[in-house]
Design a protein around this motif. Structure first.
Motif, PDB file in Angstrom:
ATOM      1  N   ILE A 100      21.019  -2.472  12.567  1.00 22.84           N
ATOM      2  CA  ILE A 100      22.465  -2.673  12.643  1.00 22.84           C
ATOM      3  C   ILE A 100      22.973  -3.740  11.687  1.00 22.84           C
ATOM      4  O   ILE A 100      24.048  -3.598  11.100  1.00 22.84           O
ATOM      5  N   SER A 101      22.202  -4.811  11.477  1.00 27.11           N
ATOM      6  CA  SER A 101      22.669  -5.882  10.601  1.00 27.11           C
ATOM      7  C   SER A 101      22.737  -5.461   9.138  1.00 27.11           C
ATOM      8  O   SER A 101      23.349  -6.146   8.326  1.00 27.11           O
ATOM      9  N   TYR A 111      26.107  -7.000   8.276  1.00 27.44           N
ATOM     10  CA  TYR A 111      26.855  -6.842   9.524  1.00 27.44           C
ATOM     11  C   TYR A 111      26.275  -7.847  10.514  1.00 27.44           C
ATOM     12  O   TYR A 111      25.525  -7.501  11.438  1.00 27.44           O
ATOM     13  N   HIS A 112      26.637  -9.089  10.307  1.00 30.63           N
ATOM     14  CA  HIS A 112      26.040 -10.193  11.056  1.00 30.63           C
ATOM     15  C   HIS A 112      27.024 -11.357  11.046  1.00 30.63           C
ATOM     16  O   HIS A 112      27.748 -11.550  10.052  1.00 30.63           O
ATOM     17  N   PRO A 113      27.095 -12.135  12.128  1.00 33.92           N
ATOM     18  CA  PRO A 113      28.067 -13.231  12.192  1.00 33.92           C
ATOM     19  C   PRO A 113      27.941 -14.266  11.089  1.00 33.92           C
ATOM     20  O   PRO A 113      28.890 -15.016  10.841  1.00 33.92           O
ATOM     21  N   HIS A 121      34.347  -9.785  13.279  1.00 37.53           N
ATOM     22  CA  HIS A 121      34.045  -8.716  14.222  1.00 37.53           C
ATOM     23  C   HIS A 121      33.587  -9.252  15.580  1.00 37.53           C
ATOM     24  O   HIS A 121      33.551  -8.521  16.558  1.00 37.53           O
ATOM     25  N   TRP A 122      33.191 -10.501  15.641  1.00 37.25           N
ATOM     26  CA  TRP A 122      32.754 -11.121  16.885  1.00 37.25           C
ATOM     27  C   TRP A 122      33.524 -12.438  17.073  1.00 37.25           C
ATOM     28  O   TRP A 122      32.935 -13.518  17.055  1.00 37.25           O
ATOM     29  N   HIS A 126      28.654 -15.313  19.510  1.00 34.50           N
ATOM     30  CA  HIS A 126      27.652 -15.618  18.477  1.00 34.50           C
ATOM     31  C   HIS A 126      28.040 -16.805  17.605  1.00 34.50           C
ATOM     32  O   HIS A 126      27.780 -16.821  16.399  1.00 34.50           O
ATOM     33  N   ASP A 128      26.629 -19.581  17.586  1.00 39.05           N
ATOM     34  CA  ASP A 128      25.432 -20.245  17.088  1.00 39.05           C
ATOM     35  C   ASP A 128      24.814 -19.511  15.903  1.00 39.05           C
ATOM     36  O   ASP A 128      23.970 -20.065  15.199  1.00 39.05           O
ATOM     37  N   LEU A 129      25.208 -18.266  15.661  1.00 35.64           N
ATOM     38  CA  LEU A 129      24.668 -17.523  14.524  1.00 35.64           C
ATOM     39  C   LEU A 129      25.575 -17.602  13.299  1.00 35.64           C
ATOM     40  O   LEU A 129      25.172 -17.235  12.201  1.00 35.64           O
ATOM     41  N   GLU A 136      23.281 -24.411   4.735  1.00 38.17           N
ATOM     42  CA  GLU A 136      22.966 -24.279   3.334  1.00 38.17           C
ATOM     43  C   GLU A 136      22.510 -22.847   3.061  1.00 38.17           C
ATOM     44  O   GLU A 136      22.334 -22.059   3.991  1.00 38.17           O
ATOM     45  N   ASP A 139      19.877 -21.303   5.145  1.00 40.09           N
ATOM     46  CA  ASP A 139      20.216 -20.758   6.467  1.00 40.09           C
ATOM     47  C   ASP A 139      20.462 -19.260   6.364  1.00 40.09           C
ATOM     48  O   ASP A 139      20.072 -18.482   7.251  1.00 40.09           O
ATOM     49  N   GLU A 142      16.962 -17.636   5.654  1.00 41.67           N
ATOM     50  CA  GLU A 142      16.154 -17.604   6.883  1.00 41.67           C
ATOM     51  C   GLU A 142      16.663 -16.520   7.827  1.00 41.67           C
ATOM     52  O   GLU A 142      15.871 -15.843   8.488  1.00 41.67           O
ATOM     53  N   GLY A 146      14.455 -13.448   8.861  1.00 43.69           N
ATOM     54  CA  GLY A 146      14.202 -13.257  10.287  1.00 43.69           C
ATOM     55  C   GLY A 146      14.594 -11.865  10.774  1.00 43.69           C
ATOM     56  O   GLY A 146      13.946 -11.311  11.666  1.00 43.69           O
ATOM     57  N   SER A 150      10.778  -8.819  12.252  1.00 39.10           N
ATOM     58  CA  SER A 150      11.138  -8.490  13.624  1.00 39.10           C
ATOM     59  C   SER A 150      10.449  -7.189  14.005  1.00 39.10           C
ATOM     60  O   SER A 150      10.239  -6.319  13.146  1.00 39.10           O
TER      61      SER A 150
END
Lengths: 174, 169
Positions: A100-101, A111-113, A121-122, A126, A128-129, A136, A139, A142, A146, A150
């Motif tokens: 999904i991301s 597609y990520h915060p 979108h959120w 989220h 913390d994301l 930097e 981040d 990483e 990450g 997975s």
């Protein structure tokens, strides 16, 4: 004798981060590498975990305009054509569907915060994301590393050549 | 008479007790760990940091180890701090497990231990989990010593990684 145009604060900050210990540690550990920097675009090779059907790396293009005050927006990239990696070539799960991301839920971005285009979108979740003060470029790297590292990621049809740009690595002189 | 070649240097990346950001310093490769430690201490002051570890190392490096050997070919990250055990509690599903760890132990390694048979015996891969300190998600490369202040015990929570799903249309 002409001199190089002055570097803006966003580009200067990014260049410093790419020389900093957090970036260099990840590079030394083989998790990422700078492929090319032509500000505002920075291209990174992100190492993917071994999968029976998957490339060793993906190319990520990040638009770092306003870095670090403004979150980058980035997308998996096809170095062969210098364009967004086709969705059919992106990391997929066990059912073959794109993770999904990495879908095109909001266009040519993650597609990520953490992505500035996708964050709205959120609006109430989220936090913390999401990109925040003190973040930097590592981040972002990483985060993408990450997402690949997975148990959700099973395969990708992207060829190894898609993770490289012709003539790279290149860092345009500041 | 030929000129002396300049000493080879190593770009040392290192963490410090109680400090989240990494440091880096060009250091002659034959510098000993002890000399490196003293120079870091002189620059930073504060509590006497009497040990240098390699990342995920269980014990301090011998003081006469050269920097080149300490970082090795893989440019290992070092940790400068006080030689001590970090007392760690990791909670998961209402239960808590305890261990004493080196200040150079990484969050990544602690996750692997916490889901293993000596920890909570959880299912799945390490990559599916993360550790939180309060509300903060800890980066996997952090050393436990970077999280500790004044030798207080660390209380962490093991949680599944949050994976954002599609937003409501």
């Amino acid at each position: 004798m002409t001199s190089a145009p002055p570097v803006g604060p966003d580009e200067g900050a990014l260049r410093r981060a790419l020389q900093g210990p957090e970036f260099r540690r990840g590079a030394a550990q083989g998790r990422w590498a700078l492929e090319k920097l032509t500000f505002p675009y920075a291209y990174f090779r992100i190492t993917a975990p071994d999968r029976p059907a998957g490339p060793p790396q993906f190319l990520l293009r990040a638009d770092c305009t306003g870095y670090p005050a403004i979150a980058p927006t980035s997308a998996l990239w096809d170095g062969r054509t210098d364009s967004v990696l086709a969705e059919g070539l992106r990391p997929a799960g066990a059912n073959g569907a794109c993770l999904i991301s990495f879908t095109s839920g909001c266009g040519a971005c993650l597609y990520h915060p953490i992505d500035r285009m996708a964050r709205p979108h959120w609006p109430n979740a989220h936090h913390d994301l999401a990109w925040k003060l003190g973040f930097e470029i590592t981040d972002l790297l990483e985060c993408v590393h990450g997402l690949l590292d997975s148990s959700d990621y099973h395969r990708a049809s992207s060829p190894e050549a898609a993770a490289h740009l012709p003539g790279s690595p290149v860092v345009d002189a500041a | 008479m030929s000129a002396k070649a300049p000493p080879q240097t190593v770009d040392v990346i290192f963490a410090i007790d109680g400090v989240r950001k990494l440091h880096q310093r060009a250091t002659p490769e034959k510098t000993t760990v002890e000399v490196f430690r003293k120079s870091v201490q002189a620059e930073l002051g504060g509590e006497e940091r009497d040990a240098v570890y390699v990342s995920d190392g269980a014990k301090p490096l011998p003081p006469r180890t050269t920097i080149a050997k300490a970082v090795g070919k893989d440019d290992a990250v070092l940790h400068v701090g006080v030689a001590h055990d970090v007392h760690v509690d990791v909670a998961f599903n209402g239960q808590s497990v305890h261990r004493d760890a080196s200040p150079a132990m990484t969050v990544r390694s602690l996750i692997a231990w916490a889901i293993g048979p000596k920890g909570h015996g959880a299912t799945g891969a390490s990559s599916d989990y993360q550790l939180k300190l309060g509300e903060e998600i800890l980066k996997p490369d952090l050393h436990l010593g970077q999280l500790v202040r004044d030798h207080e015990p660390l209380k962490l929570a093991l949680v599944f990684k949050v994976k954002p799903q599609g937003a409501a249309s």
